[in-house]
Design a protein around this motif. Structure first.
Motif, PDB file in Angstrom:
ATOM      1  N   GLN A  66       2.900   4.558  -0.827  1.00  0.00           N
ATOM      2  CA  GLN A  66       2.777   5.656  -1.778  1.00  0.00           C
ATOM      3  C   GLN A  66       4.090   6.422  -1.877  1.00  0.00           C
ATOM      4  O   GLN A  66       4.941   6.361  -0.985  1.00  0.00           O
ATOM      5  CB  GLN A  66       1.659   6.613  -1.357  1.00  0.00           C
ATOM      6  N   THR A  67       4.254   7.138  -2.964  1.00  0.00           N
ATOM      7  CA  THR A  67       5.448   7.964  -3.156  1.00  0.00           C
ATOM      8  C   THR A  67       5.427   9.147  -2.191  1.00  0.00           C
ATOM      9  O   THR A  67       4.403   9.451  -1.573  1.00  0.00           O
ATOM     10  CB  THR A  67       5.510   8.498  -4.593  1.00  0.00           C
ATOM     11  N   ARG A  68       6.577   9.822  -2.089  1.00  0.00           N
ATOM     12  CA  ARG A  68       6.671  10.993  -1.225  1.00  0.00           C
ATOM     13  C   ARG A  68       6.456  12.285  -2.013  1.00  0.00           C
ATOM     14  O   ARG A  68       6.833  13.367  -1.563  1.00  0.00           O
ATOM     15  CB  ARG A  68       8.026  11.027  -0.529  1.00  0.00           C
ATOM     16  N   THR A  73       0.811  -1.217   0.000  1.00  0.00           N
ATOM     17  CA  THR A  73       0.000   0.000   0.000  1.00  0.00           C
ATOM     18  C   THR A  73       0.846   1.269   0.000  1.00  0.00           C
ATOM     19  O   THR A  73       0.318   2.371   0.152  1.00  0.00           O
ATOM     20  CB  THR A  73      -0.929   0.018   1.233  1.00  0.00           C
ATOM     21  N   PRO A  87       0.921  12.315  -3.661  1.00  0.00           N
ATOM     22  CA  PRO A  87       1.393  10.912  -3.628  1.00  0.00           C
ATOM     23  C   PRO A  87       0.587  10.014  -4.562  1.00  0.00           C
ATOM     24  O   PRO A  87      -0.619  10.200  -4.753  1.00  0.00           O
ATOM     25  CB  PRO A  87       1.162  10.516  -2.164  1.00  0.00           C
ATOM     26  N   VAL A  88       1.298   9.055  -5.143  1.00  0.00           N
ATOM     27  CA  VAL A  88       0.652   8.018  -5.944  1.00  0.00           C
ATOM     28  C   VAL A  88       1.128   6.668  -5.425  1.00  0.00           C
ATOM     29  O   VAL A  88       2.189   6.553  -4.806  1.00  0.00           O
ATOM     30  CB  VAL A  88       0.974   8.154  -7.453  1.00  0.00           C
ATOM     31  N   ASN A  89       0.354   5.641  -5.660  1.00  0.00           N
ATOM     32  CA  ASN A  89       0.718   4.299  -5.205  1.00  0.00           C
ATOM     33  C   ASN A  89       1.919   3.776  -5.986  1.00  0.00           C
ATOM     34  O   ASN A  89       1.967   3.881  -7.217  1.00  0.00           O
ATOM     35  CB  ASN A  89      -0.466   3.350  -5.384  1.00  0.00           C
ATOM     36  N   HIS A  90       2.879   3.202  -5.266  1.00  0.00           N
ATOM     37  CA  HIS A  90       3.971   2.504  -5.948  1.00  0.00           C
ATOM     38  C   HIS A  90       3.432   1.281  -6.683  1.00  0.00           C
ATOM     39  O   HIS A  90       3.948   0.908  -7.745  1.00  0.00           O
ATOM     40  CB  HIS A  90       5.043   2.068  -4.953  1.00  0.00           C
ATOM     41  N   ASN A  91       2.444   0.643  -6.115  1.00  0.00           N
ATOM     42  CA  ASN A  91       1.802  -0.527  -6.730  1.00  0.00           C
ATOM     43  C   ASN A  91       2.811  -1.625  -7.046  1.00  0.00           C
ATOM     44  O   ASN A  91       2.785  -2.240  -8.107  1.00  0.00           O
ATOM     45  CB  ASN A  91       1.045  -0.121  -8.002  1.00  0.00           C
TER      46      ASN A  91
END
Length: 204
Positions: free
Chosen positions: A52-54, A50, A58-62
């Motif tokens: 996320q980027t910093r 779950t 933020p978006v999910n690294h997935n």
């Protein structure tokens, strides 16, 4: 029986290292897949799944995540789409493919043959992949007193030197790795990388 009285306490200890990794944006952006070997209740692998980027937005690294345990029924979560649950023995090559990062917190000490387990883990990693191991130490000097302990269910006693030896023999590059044993701390910390040399032939 693990070192902690609860899986949440175990995860709080894991976060000491996970949060340090999270500070390295280039590294976090470079990886695509993670396996938690001996995942237990699943708190650590859910952190990866779950994450996320910093960025300001933020978006999910997935990441493609795998949770591996001998008893996957202890997993506490409903797995998101990017997380696969695998019931299997981490002393064998239990994954159908390979991953960029292997995470193992408070689990390697339960391997009946840790040297064989590390050779299997090497086979589960992509070239140059990273293996993070946090394992209880067995011998220490605590407050100027000699202390040695074997935890319930633990088949092998670890020191930082024999852990490095086993990793190198299993085909990991330990020269560019990170190994730490803090004073009065019952844990050994290890980060090493899959090398391009074959595992050594050792007797089990």
């Amino acid at each position: 029986m693990a070192m902690f009285s609860s899986s949440q306490e175990s995860h709080r200890h894991s976060l000491e290292v996970l949060n340090q990794l999270y500070d390295h944006d280039d590294f976090m952006d470079s990886i695509k897949s993670v396996a938690d070997l001996g995942c237990g209740a699943g708190h650590d692998i859910m952190w990866w799944a779950t994450l996320q980027t910093r960025d300001d937005v933020p978006v999910n690294h997935n990441y493609r995540c795998i949770a591996l345990d001998r008893d996957i029924g202890t997993f506490d979560y409903s797995a998101p789409k990017n997380l696969k649950l695998v019931e299997g023995d981490f002393e064998k090559k239990a994954l159908s493919g390979t991953v960029d990062v292997i995470w193992s917190h408070d689990s390697l000490q339960y391997a009946e043959n840790p040297a064989a387990a590390l050779r299997a883990w090497n086979q589960m990693l992509n070239p140059g992949g990273m293996c993070v191991i946090i394992v209880p130490r067995s011998v220490n000097i605590d407050l100027n007193r000699w202390n040695t302990v074997t935890y319930p269910g633990q088949s092998f006693s670890f020191t930082i030197t024999n852990l490095i030896y086993m990793l190198a023999a299993a085909g990991f590059d330990c020269r560019d790795g990170m190994f730490m044993k803090k004073p009065n701390d019952p844990w050994l910390y290890s980060i090493s990388y899959k090398s391009d040399h074959s595992p050594a032939k050792t007797t089990d």
